[in-house]
Scaffold this motif. Structure first.
Motif, short mmCIF file in Angstrom:
data_model
loop_
_atom_site.label_atom_id
_atom_site.label_comp_id
_atom_site.label_asym_id
_atom_site.label_seq_id
_atom_site.Cartn_x
_atom_site.Cartn_y
_atom_site.Cartn_z
N PRO A 170 -22.00 5.07 -2.37
CA PRO A 170 -21.08 5.94 -3.59
C PRO A 170 -20.41 5.12 -4.31
O PRO A 170 -19.97 5.74 -5.56
CB PRO A 170 -20.44 6.97 -2.48
N LYS A 171 -19.75 4.03 -3.74
CA LYS A 171 -18.61 3.42 -4.82
C LYS A 171 -19.23 2.85 -6.09
O LYS A 171 -18.59 2.50 -7.00
CB LYS A 171 -17.98 2.41 -3.78
N PHE A 172 -20.40 2.55 -5.86
CA PHE A 172 -21.05 1.96 -7.08
C PHE A 172 -21.92 2.95 -7.91
O PHE A 172 -21.89 2.83 -9.13
CB PHE A 172 -22.16 0.78 -6.54
N THR A 173 -22.70 3.78 -7.39
CA THR A 173 -23.52 4.75 -7.85
C THR A 173 -23.14 6.10 -8.10
O THR A 173 -23.69 7.03 -8.76
CB THR A 173 -24.99 4.78 -7.19
N GLY A 174 -22.02 6.57 -7.18
CA GLY A 174 -21.54 7.92 -7.40
C GLY A 174 -22.25 8.70 -6.16
O GLY A 174 -21.64 9.78 -5.84
N GLY A 175 -23.22 8.02 -5.28
CA GLY A 175 -23.59 8.62 -4.19
C GLY A 175 -24.15 10.06 -4.57
O GLY A 175 -24.98 10.29 -5.58
N THR A 176 -24.04 10.96 -3.57
CA THR A 176 -24.76 12.30 -3.78
C THR A 176 -23.97 13.09 -4.97
O THR A 176 -24.59 14.02 -5.32
CB THR A 176 -24.77 13.10 -2.64
N GLN A 177 -22.78 12.69 -5.19
CA GLN A 177 -22.19 13.36 -6.54
C GLN A 177 -22.73 12.94 -7.68
O GLN A 177 -22.48 13.57 -8.77
CB GLN A 177 -20.47 13.00 -6.33
N GLY A 178 -23.35 11.81 -7.71
CA GLY A 178 -24.02 11.31 -9.20
C GLY A 178 -23.13 10.87 -10.08
O GLY A 178 -21.99 10.42 -9.80
#
Length: 327
Positions: free
Chosen positions: A133-141
């Protein structure tokens, strides 16, 4: 005969391009334009998949993962560098080359269903994206992805994006068409028909398979980048196995190995579900039934079946055989 077939396929494509150029004049609804934009993106993906599954005869169920990496490569590049999305497109191409090399090597050792399982494992990309999530935004996109621009002008309206994507699709089709009817294309087809005979003739099979996967991956990542900057928002849930299956269905409807067929297959599988929405909860059942019946009665693709029907009608009307009509 092959030369005539080559020219006919090009004529069909040019005709489709001309028709496509005039469509926005008659379509005023933005939702319909959005569907057409998705068609153009899907055509590019399926053009790439055709190199692996259509021409070389190797099943690839990891297309969604390739598409996802293209989308995230471009989106993350523009997000962290604040540079133009056009450079993000280059980042997507580089990612495609890396993926092609990575997926191409397993194809040297496994074939058929085993290769399908290998590419299916590429779906782990979605899990990787979700768990960083810190790099890609995780499930939040990723939100607020910048659209393509010309100088200071941002291309944002549905019609503007359509014409930009139409240019992308025309370029992708021409490249795919040139490769399919080149020395590479003939080798790819021979790998599908008789790989042992090709190997005995001294052709470097390893190099050819890696080239097929690389070209297919580049097409997929470029389409992914287009999707990211078109939608403005991406998240991992979009890039699932159903998406990979849809691309295989598009290829089968158009006809395995048919470059022109990718246009019609992508259009049919993208537009037909939207046309059946009036059926409510039953539209998916009807859609799947139509696709299943098409696979049973038109195993070589709907385009091939339609062409055969047209030729029979021509013979009856003109009284000439197909050979006579082609001379």
């Amino acid at each position: 005969m092959k030369k005539k077939l080559k020219l006919k396929s090009l004529h069909f494509a040019v005709g489709a391009l001309v028709i496509g150029a005039f469509l926005p004049i008659f379509i005023k609804n933005d939702y319909y334009m959005m569907v057409l934009n998705r068609v153009l993106i899907n055509i590019i993906v399926v053009l790439g998949l055709n190199f692996i599954t259509g021409l070389t005869g190797q099943m690839n169920l990891g297309t969604a993962g390739i598409f996802a990496l293209g989308a995230y490569s471009s989106a993350l590049f523009t997000r962290y560098t604040n540079l133009t999305p056009w450079l993000g497109l280059i980042a997507a191409v580089i990612m495609g080359i890396l993926i092609g090399r990575g997926l191409g090597y397993p194809s040297l050792r496994v074939r058929g269903g085993y290769l399908s399982l290998t590419t299916l494992g590429f779906g782990v990309v979605r899990l990787l994206i979700s768990n960083t999530p810190k790099f890609t935004g995780g499930t939040q996109g990723i939100r607020n992805i910048r659209p393509y621009n010309i100088g200071s002008y941002q291309i944002q309206s549905q019609k503007e994006m359509y014409y930009l994507f139409l240019v992308f699709t025309a370029i992708a089709f021409f490249i795919a068409w040139r490769i399919a009817y080149s020395k590479w294309g003939r080798i790819f087809k021979s790998l599908r028909d008789n790989v042992e005979a090709v190997e005995m003739s001294g052709v470097d099979i390893a190099s050819c398979k890696i080239k097929a996967f690389t070209v297919a991956s580049i097409f997929g990542t470029v389409a992914g980048a287009m999707y990211a900057h078109y939608m403005g928002y991406i998240n991992p849930s979009t890039f699932n196995l159903d998406l990979s299956t849809n691309y295989v269905v598009m290829l089968m409807v158009g006809g395995l190995g048919s470059v022109v067929g990718t246009i019609f297959g992508s259009a049919i599988v993208t537009i037909l579900p939207e046309m059946l929405r009036f059926l409510g909860n039953y539209y998916q059942i009807v859609f799947c039934s139509i696709i299943l019946l098409g696979a049973i009665f038109f195993p070589d693709g709907w385009v091939s079946a339609a062409t055969g029907l047209f030729m029979k009608m021509y013979q009856r009307i003109s009284g000439k055989s197909y050979a006579e009509g082609g001379e």
